[in-house]
Design an enzyme around this catalytic site. Sequence first.
Site, PDB file in Angstrom:
ATOM      1  N   LYS A  10       7.576  -9.253 -13.074  1.00  0.00           N
ATOM      2  CA  LYS A  10       7.548 -10.829 -13.320  1.00  0.00           C
ATOM      3  C   LYS A  10       7.935 -10.737 -11.745  1.00  0.00           C
ATOM      4  O   LYS A  10       8.911 -11.597 -12.223  1.00  0.00           O
ATOM      5  CB  LYS A  10       7.583 -11.395 -14.657  1.00  0.00           C
ATOM      6  CG  LYS A  10       6.386 -12.662 -14.952  1.00  0.00           C
ATOM      7  CD  LYS A  10       5.430 -12.316 -14.836  1.00  0.00           C
ATOM      8  CE  LYS A  10       4.403 -13.255 -16.126  1.00  0.00           C
ATOM      9  NZ  LYS A  10       2.343 -12.629 -16.007  1.00  0.00           N
ATOM     10  N   THR A  55       4.080  -7.596 -18.473  1.00  0.00           N
ATOM     11  CA  THR A  55       4.868  -8.450 -17.407  1.00  0.00           C
ATOM     12  C   THR A  55       5.213  -9.983 -17.439  1.00  0.00           C
ATOM     13  O   THR A  55       6.506 -10.307 -18.105  1.00  0.00           O
ATOM     14  CB  THR A  55       3.939  -9.078 -16.069  1.00  0.00           C
ATOM     15  OG1 THR A  55       2.794  -9.758 -16.409  1.00  0.00           O
ATOM     16  CG2 THR A  55       3.839  -7.337 -15.374  1.00  0.00           C
ATOM     17  N   HIS A 251       8.824 -31.043 -13.634  1.00  0.00           N
ATOM     18  CA  HIS A 251       8.911 -31.814 -14.487  1.00  0.00           C
ATOM     19  C   HIS A 251      10.251 -29.879 -15.083  1.00  0.00           C
ATOM     20  O   HIS A 251       9.606 -28.523 -14.300  1.00  0.00           O
ATOM     21  CB  HIS A 251       7.504 -30.716 -15.344  1.00  0.00           C
ATOM     22  CG  HIS A 251       6.221 -32.225 -15.350  1.00  0.00           C
ATOM     23  ND1 HIS A 251       6.759 -33.204 -16.156  1.00  0.00           N
ATOM     24  CD2 HIS A 251       5.424 -31.576 -14.254  1.00  0.00           C
ATOM     25  CE1 HIS A 251       5.748 -33.683 -15.237  1.00  0.00           C
ATOM     26  NE2 HIS A 251       4.836 -33.466 -14.695  1.00  0.00           N
TER      27      HIS A 251
END
Length: 299
Positions: A10, A55, A251
């Site tokens: 990942k 992942t 964010h």
Amino acid sequence: MILGQNQYGKAENRVVRIVRDGATHHIKDLNVSVSLSGDMDEVHLSGSNANVLTTDATKNTVFAFAKEHGIASAEQFGIHLARHFVTSRQSITTARIRVEEYAWERIETPGPKRHSFVRTNQETRTAQITYAGGPDGWQIISGLKDLVVMNSTDSEFRGYVKDRYTTLPETADRILATEVHARWRHSGTDGAEPEPGHWDHSYAQVREHLLHAFAETYSLSLQQTLYQMGARVIDKCPGIDEIRLSLPNKHHFLADLEPFGLKNDNEVYFAADRPYGLIEATILRDGAEAGIPADLTNL
């Protein structure tokens, strides 16, 4: 045909860890990429996933370890992760952890609160100078971009309009982060060209007022914070008649650690880069007319 070197994992897990030491907060901001290799031939050759750790699980491990082990350093955090992946799964023989760390410098302001930060080595200074002849023919617009700032508390967002498509929960305590893009217009020079050092001093003043207003405003919305930043510049810098600000909302969402039996008490965040809210406005000195050209509307 034979299968050669292969790995999977990942990439770019954006994890932000906040340590709340009373009124003083500490930040570790990492971009973590995990790559695993080992006994993975069959997933390629026959499609068997028997030896595959998903992942998604590697991503969850990054966030869970940020809570359980903390982040003393990029290297130590990577060591914890690499050891875990290799020792917890027989099929994984090698783990490569790549970490980028983003540095934050504390914004020092009067008072006991120490939860405001500015990202280091990011800002770019800008200027646009136009001359049409004569003492009144100058237009000087200074600016900056890519100035990334963050408050790790003293920000909320609630009481907004809700319709059938609204899913965002209200919050009374959130990270507020943005990348400041600003342009400000200087008033006339009265026919006299300022000393060269004037511009450096003016720039430093505006930057300082933008940072202090961001740090000292208890934010009910990014719009309110933007206005306070611009208003402080106009109030404190008499030679500036107009400032235009563009603030994307960078964010930060709380990572869901409940599936792993961990409580996330505003400590571990996922930093999302898109989509983002974009807040823009111009603040003018009372009586001044807008003068920043249209081609600077999109900062």
